[in-house]
Design a protein around this motif. Structure first.
Motif, PDB file in Angstrom:
ATOM      1  N   THR A  97      -3.479  -3.161   0.178  1.00  0.00           N
ATOM      2  CA  THR A  97      -3.136  -3.337  -1.622  1.00  0.00           C
ATOM      3  C   THR A  97      -2.883  -2.020  -1.923  1.00  0.00           C
ATOM      4  N   PRO A  98      -2.246  -1.784  -3.102  1.00  0.00           N
ATOM      5  CA  PRO A  98      -1.919  -0.457  -3.727  1.00  0.00           C
ATOM      6  C   PRO A  98      -3.229   0.239  -4.320  1.00  0.00           C
ATOM      7  N   MET A  99      -4.074   0.580  -3.299  1.00  0.00           N
ATOM      8  CA  MET A  99      -4.997   1.636  -3.854  1.00  0.00           C
ATOM      9  C   MET A  99      -4.825   3.164  -3.297  1.00  0.00           C
ATOM     10  N   ALA A 100      -3.840   3.234  -2.413  1.00  0.00           N
ATOM     11  CA  ALA A 100      -3.336   4.417  -1.887  1.00  0.00           C
ATOM     12  C   ALA A 100      -2.177   4.459  -1.337  1.00  0.00           C
ATOM     13  N   ASN A 101      -1.506   5.408  -1.030  1.00  0.00           N
ATOM     14  CA  ASN A 101      -0.209   5.585  -0.421  1.00  0.00           C
ATOM     15  C   ASN A 101      -0.804   5.833   1.088  1.00  0.00           C
ATOM     16  N   PRO A 106       0.843  -1.348  -0.097  1.00  0.00           N
ATOM     17  CA  PRO A 106       0.205   0.051   0.295  1.00  0.00           C
ATOM     18  C   PRO A 106       0.914   1.438  -0.089  1.00  0.00           C
ATOM     19  N   TYR A 107       1.813   1.383  -0.846  1.00  0.00           N
ATOM     20  CA  TYR A 107       2.790   2.354  -1.044  1.00  0.00           C
ATOM     21  C   TYR A 107       2.225   3.470  -2.021  1.00  0.00           C
ATOM     22  N   ALA A 108       0.951   3.157  -2.756  1.00  0.00           N
ATOM     23  CA  ALA A 108       0.820   4.059  -3.802  1.00  0.00           C
ATOM     24  C   ALA A 108      -0.571   3.900  -4.407  1.00  0.00           C
ATOM     25  N   ASP A 109      -1.249   4.751  -5.044  1.00  0.00           N
ATOM     26  CA  ASP A 109      -2.517   4.319  -5.691  1.00  0.00           C
ATOM     27  C   ASP A 109      -2.209   4.057  -7.284  1.00  0.00           C
ATOM     28  N   ALA A 110      -1.895   2.633  -7.368  1.00  0.00           N
ATOM     29  CA  ALA A 110      -1.278   2.082  -8.643  1.00  0.00           C
ATOM     30  C   ALA A 110      -1.851   2.601  -9.675  1.00  0.00           C
ATOM     31  N   ASP A 132       6.849   1.840   4.162  1.00  0.00           N
ATOM     32  CA  ASP A 132       6.708   2.685   3.122  1.00  0.00           C
ATOM     33  C   ASP A 132       7.953   3.437   2.617  1.00  0.00           C
ATOM     34  N   ALA A 173      -6.816  -2.035   2.493  1.00  0.00           N
ATOM     35  CA  ALA A 173      -5.651  -1.197   2.968  1.00  0.00           C
ATOM     36  C   ALA A 173      -4.507  -1.883   2.768  1.00  0.00           C
TER      37      ALA A 173
END
Lengths: 242, 621
Positions: free
Chosen positions: B61-65, A63-67, B95, B59
């Protein structure tokens, strides 16, 4: 470049006997390097810009970005490259629908998509939660199906023969076999059996889609094999290899 | 901040109370949960996703930083509404794009009291987790972050997922640990939360012991979603483990809010629709009298609603057929209250219940002195139903003589009372019902053919419950709500076995039998929790099913209409007890394949339902 041209170029490239490979890229620098080295395709993903000490297909899941937003922000790149460029789509994203995301990618200049990063790499609890909440690999299959219907070139990351069969049935033009991670947490790129598993994937996919293109994921420099091969395939590097 | 929170929490614990925290995703949730007595809130992306309508595992997964998302929510929503009570911010320590020192400085400057490690690497497992660990993205980074936060003067309350995590966090100087039981902890089947209080207690004890070896004074909390969620369950784990407190997530925020919102929007939808205009209001209020009582979403019921809607406004003869207890009278009422006669009388006559000698007098009335005992003039039911609807139940039991008189009244729309020559003009709608095969009776010469066709312009069949078992979940929900109102008690819940029993029974007494079974179980059960043993023996498959009596809801109803109903289930018709798969499929179908609702109906957690669906290979509708 539209999807029709992508299909023609990639099929010709695969049939030429020349090295047939692509890479995950994160931005213009990566793309330029891939182009200079003769890449046949590229997949745009934010993951390519993250820590190079860990495969992009793994760190890209965190969860490090909005891919998807980050791929859209790289919109201008797609038109500039003289090779098929796929948008890496995180299909489990709940903040958008395929019906909204895919046309946005089209407007941004993408005519091809790949399910990258893919939750096919998830296992155990993580995967169970994703499956329970409808955010699992099935969503990537659904994305591929929608993208195919919208005339995108569809490159599908697959981990198992079953997924290969499902993606071929969904209309994928190309499969990229990801060998996964072994019990010690190492990528199985060169592990014994990888090619045999690739053959299983190819057999499963080609039953429903005989002309489907085939590649496998690699994580370190390999001499890109020329095709044809025992199992004719190209290589998709997990990120640009220096 | 750190010392202040430590003192506050230790004071609470020393007083003998338990610490209660809430993992939230919005300023509103923080404000109200703190107002309700929570001792602190944790603002983390799991809550933020929940409040956005996305499962909290998103939360990870890469849906947001995660850090950017939560910083914004913490600073702009939660801290301004916390009224000075402790706010813990969940930050993602691994992160690579975040400057952790900067993050800690910013939340501290904004008034946050502490930090937690969310999203944590503890959530991932298997080979992927090992890959992260060997690549420098492991849980150790979270322990280092905790040490950094503690050194910065922030209260530290990290999630721990096993003994090793607990030890490492204690060594890092954590002020508290929160045993996260959403994950495999060695005491339960891999992949899901501990399913029992004993499992949860065992898992907590192990983690607490590991941390206390390093720091005996460390504050020990636990977090658990899924099956262990009620205050009673939580109390049991608290008592078993000596935990200092509990932190709740969706049980405190999403679950009560979602249910309340669904209910209130449904109420507004009805009210606003009704107030569209007075005429509509009246019509809809009247309609409510009829249709609200008929419950069922199955195709067979939908088809029936369709016919009822089509015939309601048409002044034509209708014959309702169906077994006892299938709701024939409810259908008749729905027709009446949706017809132009809705504000006129609805009169019911049970032809089987009135002695033949009296039936004619009851129907047509009599004049004073018409026969022995006729002391005064009396209006008949036909006359009472003038301008309205006359419902003749059990019409098949009427004698041929009375049938002839009835036919004449229907044809001529007028009658003479017994013993009177005065012709009374009438305007009525006649609806008849029967649970016998009238066509057969016509063939046997026991029912007039001309009357049969006069009554049966349109026929509506009320289906037996065994033919639409997919409606059982929604019927159960409806009846439990109604029974709770009637008994003035909280709504009862059913456990899986009880639900299986309801699903497996063939219901010879149909919907009425189901209602009575639930009513009796609601009275007999403890703590408003219905178990299989509280259900009638017949429903449990221990004896042939007696058919329950009809409700006596009107002075005009003289007897049960159950005489002709089958007394026992047909041989071999029952499904084997414990047909769990069937129950699950039925619950899912009845809830439109919404897993959460189906799980609630079945009285199991969503995760348990999912497990069972996997086991039986149930994938979709």
């Amino acid at each position: 470049m539209d999807s029709k041209e992508m299909r023609a170029r990639l099929a010709a490239s695969a049939a030429s006997g020349q090295p047939f490979w692509g890479s995950v890229v994160s931005g213009p620098g990566d793309a330029a390097r891939a182009g200079r080295r003769g890449a046949s395709w590229a997949t745009v993903s934010h993951a390519g810009a993250l820590d190079p000490n860990i495969p992009a297909s793994a760190i890209g899941l965190l969860p490090y970005a909005d891919a998807n937003a980050e791929v859209l922000e790289r919109r201008l790149l797609a038109d500039e490259w003289d090779m098929p460029v796929f948008a890496g789509v995180f299909a489990s994203d709940q903040f958008s629908t395929f019906e909204a995301l895919l046309p946005a990618l089209r407007r941004a200049g993408f005519a091809g998509v790949q399910n990258f990063p893919s939750v096919g790499l998830a296992e155990g609890t993580f995967n169970a939660f994703l499956r329970e909440t409808g955010m699992d690999y099935d969503r990537e299959i659904a994305m591929a199906k929608t993208a195919h219907a919208l005339d995108f070139f569809v490159s599908a990351l697959v981990f198992t023969p079953g997924q290969a069969e499902a993606m071929a049935a969904a209309g994928a033009d190309m499969l990229v076999f990801h060998p996964g991670v072994n019990a010690d947490g190492e990528y199985r790129g060169r592990a014994a059996g990888t090619l045999a598993r690739l053959a299983d994937v190819a057999a499963a996919a080609r039953e429903s889609s005989p002309g489907i293109l085939l590649a496998r994921m690699a994580f370190e420099r390999e001499d890109a094999p020329a095709v044809p091969d025992d199992v004719p395939h190209g290589i998709q590097y997990d990120r640009i290899i220096e | 901040m750190r010392q202040e929170v430590n003192e506050t929490f230790h004071d609470i614990i020393a007083s003998g109370a338990k610490l209660i925290g809430a993992a939230v995703g919005s300023g509103m949730a923080a404000r109200h949960l703190l107002a309700g007595g929570a001792d602190f809130v944790l603002i983390a992306t799991g809550g933020r996703f929940r409040i956005a309508g996305i499962p909290s595992c998103g939360a990870y997964t890469p849906m947001a930083n995660a850090n950017r998302l939560i910083l914004d929510t913490a600073l702009r929503e939660v801290l301004p509404r916390a009224g000075g009570k402790p706010v813990i911010v969940g930050l993602c320590p691994t992160d690579p794009a975040s400057d952790l020192d900067d993050l800690l400085a910013r939340i501290k400057a904004a008034g946050a009291h502490g930090v937690n490690n969310f999203p944590s690497m503890g959530f991932y497992d298997g080979a992927l987790r090992r890959l992260f660990e060997r690549s420098g993205y492991g849980y150790g980074r979270e322990a280092a972050f905790t040490a950094k936060a503690a050194a910065a003067g922030l209260f530290t309350l990290p999630f721990v997922y096993g003994e090793d995590d607990a030890r490492r966090m204690a060594e890092a100087g954590a002020d508290a640990i929160c045993a996260n039981l959403n994950l495999p902890v060695g005491a339960s089947s891999p992949g899901f939360a501990p399913v029992s209080i004993a499992d949860a207690s065992f898992a907590c004890e192990k983690m607490f012991a590991a941390a206390m070896k390093v720091n005996p004074d460390i504050i020990r909390l636990f977090y658990c979603a899924g099956p262990i969620s009620t205050p009673e369950d939580i109390d049991a784990v608290l008592q078993n483990t000596g935990a200092d407190g509990y932190m709740g997530g969706s049980v405190m925020e999403r679950i009560p809010t979602a249910a309340a919102m669904e209910e209130i929007s449904s109420q507004y939808k009805k009210i606003i629709h009704l107030s569209h205009e007075n005429k509509t209001l009246r019509r809809e209020l009247i309609r409510k009298k009829g249709f609200d009582e008929i419950v069922g979403q199955s195709t067979i019921m939908q088809d029936m609603y369709d016919v009822v809607n089509k015939v309601a406004d048409k002044d034509i003869g209708i014959l309702i057929t169906g077994e006892s207890g299938t709701g024939k009278e409810l259908v008749v009422k729905a027709i009446h209250y949706n017809s132009r006669r809705a504000d006129r009388p609805f009169i019911k006559v049970n032809c089987a219940a009135i002695p033949e000698a009296l039936l004619e007098s009851e129907l047509f009335g009599h004049a004073k002195g018409a026969f022995t005992g006729a002391m005064e003039d009396r209006m008949g039911l036909f006359q009472l139903a003038d301008k309205g609807t006359l419902f003749l139940d059990e019409i098949g039991e009427m004698s041929l003589g009375t049938q002839a008189k009835l036919l004449r009244v229907i044809q001529q729309r007028e009658l003479r009372r017994i013993g009177s020559d005065r012709v009374i003009k009438l305007d009525f709608r006649l609806i008849a019902a029967t649970n016998v095969n009238l066509r057969e009776r016509v063939a046997q010469g026991r029912f007039r053919e001309d009357l049969y066709y006069r009554l049966n312009v349109v026929s509506i069949h009320t289906p037996a419950l065994r033919t639409h078992k997919e409606d059982i979940p929604v019927l159960v929900s409806h009846f439990l709500r109604r029974i709770a109102d009637k008994l003035e008690q909280p709504r009862c819940r059913l456990d899986q076995e009880a639900f299986d029993a309801l699903q497996n029974h063939d219901w010879p007494g149909n919907v009425r039998e189901l209602e009575h079974a639930l009513e009796s179980a609601s009275v007999l059960c403890s703590d408003y929790f219905i178990q299989r043993r509280h259900l009638p023996a017949a429903v449990r498959g221990l004896e042939a099913a007696p058919v329950p009596p009809a409700p006596r809801d009107s002075a005009r109803v003289f007897a049960d209409d159950v005489a002709a109903a089958p007394r026992v289930a047909p041989p071999g018709a029952s499904r084997a007890p414990g047909d769990e798969e069937g129950s699950i499929r039925a619950a899912l179908a009845g809830c439109g394949w919404r897993r959460e609702q189906a799980a609630a109906v079945l009285g199991i957690s969503r995760k348990t339902l999912y497990n069972k669906m996997q086991r039986y290979g149930i994938t979709s509708g």
